[in-house]
Write a protein that holds these residues in place. Structure first.
Motif, PDB file in Angstrom:
ATOM      1  N   ALA A  80       0.831  -1.202   0.000  1.00  0.00           N
ATOM      2  CA  ALA A  80       0.000   0.000   0.000  1.00  0.00           C
ATOM      3  C   ALA A  80       0.867   1.254   0.000  1.00  0.00           C
ATOM      4  O   ALA A  80       0.573   2.232  -0.698  1.00  0.00           O
ATOM      5  N   GLY A  81       1.948   1.230   0.771  1.00  0.00           N
ATOM      6  CA  GLY A  81       2.865   2.365   0.790  1.00  0.00           C
ATOM      7  C   GLY A  81       3.536   2.572  -0.552  1.00  0.00           C
ATOM      8  O   GLY A  81       3.712   3.709  -1.003  1.00  0.00           O
ATOM      9  N   GLU A  84       0.976   4.252  -2.992  1.00  0.00           N
ATOM     10  CA  GLU A  84       0.355   5.542  -2.728  1.00  0.00           C
ATOM     11  C   GLU A  84       0.990   6.652  -3.566  1.00  0.00           C
ATOM     12  O   GLU A  84       2.185   6.617  -3.884  1.00  0.00           O
ATOM     13  N   ARG A  86       2.531  10.256  -4.476  1.00  0.00           N
ATOM     14  CA  ARG A  86       3.405  11.193  -3.781  1.00  0.00           C
ATOM     15  C   ARG A  86       3.639  12.395  -4.689  1.00  0.00           C
ATOM     16  O   ARG A  86       3.317  12.367  -5.874  1.00  0.00           O
ATOM     17  N   THR A  92       0.831   5.338 -10.013  1.00  0.00           N
ATOM     18  CA  THR A  92       1.650   4.160  -9.772  1.00  0.00           C
ATOM     19  C   THR A  92       1.195   3.033 -10.692  1.00  0.00           C
ATOM     20  O   THR A  92       0.062   3.032 -11.189  1.00  0.00           O
ATOM     21  N   ARG A 143       8.331   7.443   3.855  1.00  0.00           N
ATOM     22  CA  ARG A 143       7.546   8.520   4.457  1.00  0.00           C
ATOM     23  C   ARG A 143       8.420   9.394   5.347  1.00  0.00           C
ATOM     24  O   ARG A 143       7.984  10.437   5.805  1.00  0.00           O
TER      25      ARG A 143
END
Length: 205
Positions: A80-81, A84, A86, A92, A143
């Motif tokens: 999931a990261g 995501e 950015r 993606t 992050r």
């Protein structure tokens, strides 16, 4: 070279493993696109495990133990990261069929994560596929500053310790070249892959 995959279809796990063993991997145009296509690059990105370079500033961060590093702790959170949006990447290639397929690989022990945690929060990570003595890096995210880079350092340490001989990055980027990534022509890459798939498989976990 690419081949389309029928929209909305699942990617069978055995087919996905056969694709990796042949030097092929799936991608999607975007997270919203239900189709995937198969990629077999003319030039492949590889980080030679004996040529991995850690910049001095990053070595300092690793020594500080700023992050708690966990292997295979929370696959769903890692992918999931990676998926995501950015600031530097609004879209993606990780769509629903790809998430489902790699979750199935994770359940079968062929997909692994390296995770950076800080104060109970997942702040960076990466995931990839293990087959034979090869590891195919898929995606990474941060992050917090340096989180994914520290994960990469720990990944290479583990691959070296466990007897892996090939770290495939699919493509090279300026970021990966700082760590020693090189471009390898397809024919040479396929020889490296064949050697990595021979003999006793390495154990990531």
């Amino acid at each position: 070279m690419t081949r389309p995959f029928a929209p909305g279809h699942r990617i069978p796990t055995d087919l996905l493993l056969r694709a990796y063993s042949a030097g092929v991997f799936p991608m999607a145009e975007s997270a919203e696109d239900p189709e995937i296509f198969w990629v077999r690059p003319e030039v492949r990105g590889v980080i030679p495990l004996d040529g991995f370079h850690v910049p001095r500033s990053l070595r300092k961060v690793v020594r500080q133990r700023r992050f708690e590093i966990v292997f295979d702790g929370d696959f769903d959170a890692v992918i999931a990261g990676c998926a995501e949006a950015r600031d530097e990447r609004r879209s993606t290639w990780i769509n629903g069929p790809i998430r489902e397929a790699y979750a199935a690989l994770f359940a079968r022990g062929h997909c692994h994560t390296v995770e950076a945690w800080r104060e109970g929060r997942l702040v960076g990570g990466l995931y990839g596929v293990s087959l034979g003595r090869a590891f195919f890096g898929e995606s990474m995210f941060s992050r917090e500053r340096d989180a994914s880079k520290v994960c990469l350092v720990h990944l290479v340490e583990r691959l070296r310790a466990r007897g892996f001989v090939l770290l495939d990055t699919q493509f090279t980027t300026a970021h990966l070249k700082r760590f020693g990534a090189v471009d390898v022509p397809r024919r040479r890459y396929e020889r490296l892959l064949a050697e990595a798939l021979e003999g006793e498989p390495a154990r990531f976990a």
